[in-house]
Design a protein around this motif. Structure first.
Motif, PDB file in Angstrom:
ATOM      1  N   ARG A  29       3.664 -41.588 -73.066  1.00  6.22           N
ATOM      2  CA  ARG A  29       4.292 -42.794 -73.614  1.00  6.22           C
ATOM      3  C   ARG A  29       3.841 -43.015 -75.060  1.00  6.22           C
ATOM      4  NH1 ARG A  29       4.067 -45.833 -69.312  1.00  6.22           N
ATOM      5  NH2 ARG A  29       1.828 -46.119 -69.510  1.00  6.22           N
ATOM      6  N   ASP A  30       2.554 -42.792 -75.330  1.00  7.98           N
ATOM      7  CA  ASP A  30       2.031 -42.942 -76.694  1.00  7.98           C
ATOM      8  C   ASP A  30       2.675 -41.951 -77.652  1.00  7.98           C
ATOM      9  OD1 ASP A  30       0.375 -44.985 -75.812  1.00  7.98           O
ATOM     10  OD2 ASP A  30      -1.403 -43.697 -75.667  1.00  7.98           O
ATOM     11  N   TYR A  32       5.660 -40.509 -77.300  1.00  8.16           N
ATOM     12  CA  TYR A  32       7.050 -40.927 -77.512  1.00  8.16           C
ATOM     13  C   TYR A  32       7.121 -42.075 -78.514  1.00  8.16           C
ATOM     14  CZ  TYR A  32       8.391 -38.228 -73.351  1.00  8.16           C
ATOM     15  OH  TYR A  32       8.611 -37.239 -72.436  1.00  8.16           O
ATOM     16  N   SER A  33       6.215 -43.024 -78.405  1.00  5.66           N
ATOM     17  CA  SER A  33       6.175 -44.150 -79.328  1.00  5.66           C
ATOM     18  C   SER A  33       5.946 -43.662 -80.761  1.00  5.66           C
ATOM     19  CB  SER A  33       5.080 -45.127 -78.907  1.00  5.66           C
ATOM     20  OG  SER A  33       4.998 -46.193 -79.806  1.00  5.66           O
ATOM     21  N   LEU A  34       5.035 -42.719 -80.919  1.00  6.17           N
ATOM     22  CA  LEU A  34       4.765 -42.145 -82.237  1.00  6.17           C
ATOM     23  C   LEU A  34       6.004 -41.447 -82.796  1.00  6.17           C
ATOM     24  CD1 LEU A  34       2.836 -41.230 -84.526  1.00  6.17           C
ATOM     25  CD2 LEU A  34       2.297 -39.265 -83.103  1.00  6.17           C
ATOM     26  N   TYR A  36       9.173 -42.048 -82.062  1.00  6.35           N
ATOM     27  CA  TYR A  36      10.148 -43.075 -82.429  1.00  6.35           C
ATOM     28  C   TYR A  36       9.765 -43.749 -83.743  1.00  6.35           C
ATOM     29  CZ  TYR A  36      12.196 -42.786 -77.732  1.00  6.35           C
ATOM     30  OH  TYR A  36      12.815 -42.357 -76.591  1.00  6.35           O
ATOM     31  N   ASP A  37       8.474 -44.041 -83.921  1.00  7.83           N
ATOM     32  CA  ASP A  37       8.006 -44.665 -85.161  1.00  7.83           C
ATOM     33  C   ASP A  37       8.286 -43.772 -86.370  1.00  7.83           C
ATOM     34  OD1 ASP A  37       7.101 -46.854 -83.729  1.00  7.83           O
ATOM     35  OD2 ASP A  37       4.981 -46.273 -83.819  1.00  7.83           O
ATOM     36  N   GLU A  40      11.956 -43.949 -87.169  1.00  7.97           N
ATOM     37  CA  GLU A  40      12.296 -45.239 -87.775  1.00  7.97           C
ATOM     38  C   GLU A  40      11.856 -45.315 -89.238  1.00  7.97           C
ATOM     39  OE1 GLU A  40      10.801 -48.387 -85.341  1.00  7.97           O
ATOM     40  OE2 GLU A  40      12.176 -47.926 -83.704  1.00  7.97           O
TER      41      GLU A  40
END
Length: 91
Positions: A29-30, A32-34, A36-37, A40
Motif C-alpha cells: 500500500r505504501d 502504491y501511494s508513492l 501515485y504521488d 501526481e
C-alpha cells in the motif's frame, strides 16, 4: 534505501520492476501511494509486473509484450484478465 536517494534527485522517469514482489500488504500500500504521488507530481512511472491484478489496478495503460515484442497497449478500462492473458500467450 536506494529509492529514497532517487526521490531526492530531479528524476522525471521512474521504472519499477516488480516493485511489490515479496512484500506484505502494508508495504505494498505504501509503494502504491508513492507511485501515485510521483504521477501526481508530473513524473512518469513505468511499472513492470507479472501480477495482472496489480497492473490492472494501478496502471492507466498496460503494454502487453509477447516474445520480446509489443503486442498491444490496453487502457485500464479494457484490461480484463482474459484480454491481457489472451494477448500475452501464444495462440
Amino acid at each position: 534505501m536506494i529509492l529514497a536517494r532517487w526521490l531526492a534527485e530531479e528524476i522525471d522517469l521512474f521504472v519499477m520492476d516488480e516493485p511489490t514482489r515479496g512484500i506484505d500488504v502494508g508495504a505494498r500500500r505504501d509503494i502504491y501511494s508513492l507511485l501515485y504521488d510521483l504521477a501526481e507530481q508530473g513524473k512518469s512511472v513505468v511499472v513492470i509486473s507479472s501480477d495482472l491484478a496489480e497492473v490492472s489496478s494501478i496502471c492507466d495503460r498496460i503494454a502487453v509484450m509477447r516474445d520480446g515484442e509489443l503486442v498491444e497497449v490496453v487502457p485500464r478500462e479494457s484490461a480484463t484478465p482474459e484480454r491481457l492473458l489472451g494477448l500475452a500467450l501464444p495462440a
